[in-house]
Design an enzyme around this catalytic site. Structure first.
Site, PDB file in Angstrom:
ATOM      1  N   SER A 190      77.720  11.975  17.314  1.00 24.24           N
ATOM      2  CA  SER A 190      78.071  12.181  18.719  1.00 24.24           C
ATOM      3  C   SER A 190      79.590  12.325  18.817  1.00 24.24           C
ATOM      4  O   SER A 190      80.137  13.232  18.201  1.00 24.24           O
ATOM      5  CB  SER A 190      77.549  11.027  19.585  1.00 24.24           C
ATOM      6  OG  SER A 190      77.786  11.283  20.956  1.00 24.24           O
ATOM      7  N   THR A 191      80.274  11.451  19.536  1.00 22.84           N
ATOM      8  CA  THR A 191      81.719  11.577  19.742  1.00 22.84           C
ATOM      9  C   THR A 191      82.460  11.645  18.403  1.00 22.84           C
ATOM     10  O   THR A 191      82.312  10.767  17.562  1.00 22.84           O
ATOM     11  CB  THR A 191      82.248  10.377  20.546  1.00 22.84           C
ATOM     12  OG1 THR A 191      81.409  10.164  21.674  1.00 22.84           O
ATOM     13  CG2 THR A 191      83.682  10.612  20.991  1.00 22.84           C
ATOM     14  N   HIS A 216      75.195  15.460  19.644  1.00 28.40           N
ATOM     15  CA  HIS A 216      75.206  15.490  21.114  1.00 28.40           C
ATOM     16  C   HIS A 216      76.237  16.527  21.567  1.00 28.40           C
ATOM     17  O   HIS A 216      77.433  16.357  21.324  1.00 28.40           O
ATOM     18  CB  HIS A 216      75.580  14.117  21.680  1.00 28.40           C
ATOM     19  CG  HIS A 216      74.624  13.028  21.291  1.00 28.40           C
ATOM     20  ND1 HIS A 216      74.980  11.693  21.289  1.00 28.40           N
ATOM     21  CD2 HIS A 216      73.319  13.066  20.903  1.00 28.40           C
ATOM     22  CE1 HIS A 216      73.944  10.965  20.916  1.00 28.40           C
ATOM     23  NE2 HIS A 216      72.927  11.778  20.668  1.00 28.40           N
ATOM     24  N   MET A 309      79.451   7.551  20.099  1.00 25.75           N
ATOM     25  CA  MET A 309      79.373   6.499  21.111  1.00 25.75           C
ATOM     26  C   MET A 309      77.913   6.124  21.347  1.00 25.75           C
ATOM     27  O   MET A 309      77.025   6.971  21.280  1.00 25.75           O
ATOM     28  CB  MET A 309      80.002   7.032  22.402  1.00 25.75           C
ATOM     29  CG  MET A 309      79.968   6.092  23.582  1.00 25.75           C
ATOM     30  SD  MET A 309      80.923   6.757  24.968  1.00 25.75           S
ATOM     31  CE  MET A 309      80.061   8.288  25.314  1.00 25.75           C
ATOM     32  N   ASP A 312      72.330   5.707  19.808  1.00 22.13           N
ATOM     33  CA  ASP A 312      71.323   6.684  19.412  1.00 22.13           C
ATOM     34  C   ASP A 312      71.325   6.862  17.895  1.00 22.13           C
ATOM     35  O   ASP A 312      72.373   7.055  17.283  1.00 22.13           O
ATOM     36  CB  ASP A 312      71.605   8.031  20.095  1.00 22.13           C
ATOM     37  CG  ASP A 312      70.491   9.044  19.865  1.00 22.13           C
ATOM     38  OD1 ASP A 312      69.332   8.621  19.683  1.00 22.13           O
ATOM     39  OD2 ASP A 312      70.793  10.259  19.894  1.00 22.13           O
TER      40      ASP A 312
END
Length: 367
Positions: A190-191, A216, A309, A312
């Site tokens: 993600s991030t 993401h 972040m 997940d």
């Protein structure tokens, strides 16, 4: 509690006003000022000492990426890019992430009536995450960017004669059989993940077993991301399509608005795209992909969870470990945000906790 000081940099008066209204609604954030171009921003950074910048991708006099290069070289600080929903906007945004921007949001639309609350929550959340990123992380990212420009990392083998169709599946997709053909590598992020994924793919040879990836990312950006990865990887990178065969030497990136699943079919594996509801507030969700790999690939899988972040993928990694799949989590020091891999480590789900630069080698050892 000390508020996060934010400087908004955007050439549009209306966008500056909208962003200020959204960010000021959060009690943990203080908008200390706004700038209409990079030169104005430079002076206001000196005067106002913001903790985080929001930076428009496209501005007059000096574009956002050029300004970001100067900023990361001279005065590294957390930046959240504000990007247009176009392929060009995506390409520029990914370049900004290369340079050390922490994250990005799409430019707010004028008619935000139905999505104002969701957009406000998204940008405030990303500002708070960006504020946690320390200067040494930004310096390392910029140093990596310069190093890759000067001497791109070498992979274990030279490129094999695979068709490098840019990011989209071709009817003639093929690959020669591999001794690794029963292995599948499942990778979630993600991030900070767009750059972490690039660092991994740049160091894997064309003979690597197939890789499925959930990052993401907005739907408009996932195809440009796949195309970008295809230009830096020895493997052939696809924007995954429903029913697409999963073959050695190939990478399949989830579309930004569909869950990517791996299913067994006809003696092999294929991609399945699922339009179900978000899981862990995400679509695509890493847990959805990991669970499909657990069910269909089992102990032949290798599970990798990179910077991001939230949580997940952590539960999904624990399930993969339960079927004897090898599991790798990125360590805290090299992660932009140690949320997802950190949660996996807390669950005891990671067999290996490694810095980003050591993950490609470990993957090759495990296949």
């Amino acid at each position: 509690m000390k508020k996060i000081r934010v400087l908004i940099v955007d050439d549009s008066v209306l966008v500056r006003q909208m962003l200020e209204e959204m960010l000021s609604a959060d009690p943990e954030i203080e908008v200390v000022g706004s700038a209409f171009d990079p030169f104005d921003a430079r002076e206001k950074i000196k005067a106002l000492h913001p903790d985080v910048l929001t930076l428009d991708v496209e501005m007059p006099k000096m574009d956002g990426v050029t300004f970001l290069k100067n900023l990361m070289r001279l005065h590294p600080m957390p930046v959240v890019m504000v990007s247009t929903l176009t392929e060009k906007g995506a390409d520029v945004t990914f370049e900004a992430m290369d340079l050390g921007a922490v994250d990005f949001v799409t430019k707010p639309k004028i008619n935000l009536v139905n999505t104002f609350e969701a957009y406000t929550q998204e940008i405030c959340s990303k500002i708070k995450v960006a504020a946690l990123v320390k200067k040494p992380m930004l310096e390392r990212q910029y140093s990596r960017y310069i190093a890759n420009l000067n001497a791109p990392p070498k992979v274990a083998k030279a490129r094999s004669p695979l068709s490098k169709s840019a990011g989209t599946a071709s009817a003639g997709q093929s690959s020669s059989p591999s001794k690794h053909s029963n292995k599948i590598i499942a990778l979630g992020a993600s991030t900070g993940g767009t750059e972490a994924i690039k660092e991994v793919l740049m160091r894997l040879p064309a003979s690597t077993p197939p890789i499925v990836i959930t990052q993401h990312i907005p739907a408009t950006f996932s195809l440009p991301f796949a195309k970008r990865m295809n230009t830096v990887s020895e493997m052939t990178v696809y924007h995954a399509k429903d029913g697409q065969p999963i073959l050695s030497g190939h990478v399949y990136i989830a579309p930004g608005d569909k869950h990517l699943m791996v299913v067994k079919e006809g003696g092999g594996y294929v991609c399945r795209l699922n339009d179900g509801p978000p899981v862990n507030r995400h679509k695509p969700a890493v847990d959805v992909m990991f669970r499909s790999v657990t069910q269909n690939v089992g102990s032949n899988a290798i599970c990798v969870l990179l910077t991001g972040m939230g949580a997940d993928g952590a539960a999904g990694m624990k399930e993969m470990q339960g079927v004897k799949a090898a599991t790798i989590a990125q360590d805290e020091n090299s992660s932009v945000v140690w949320g997802m891999p950190g949660e996996a480590v807390k669950l005891g789900a990671a067999d290996y906790v490694l810095s980003l630069d050591k993950i490609p080698k470990k993957i090759l050892e495990l296949v």
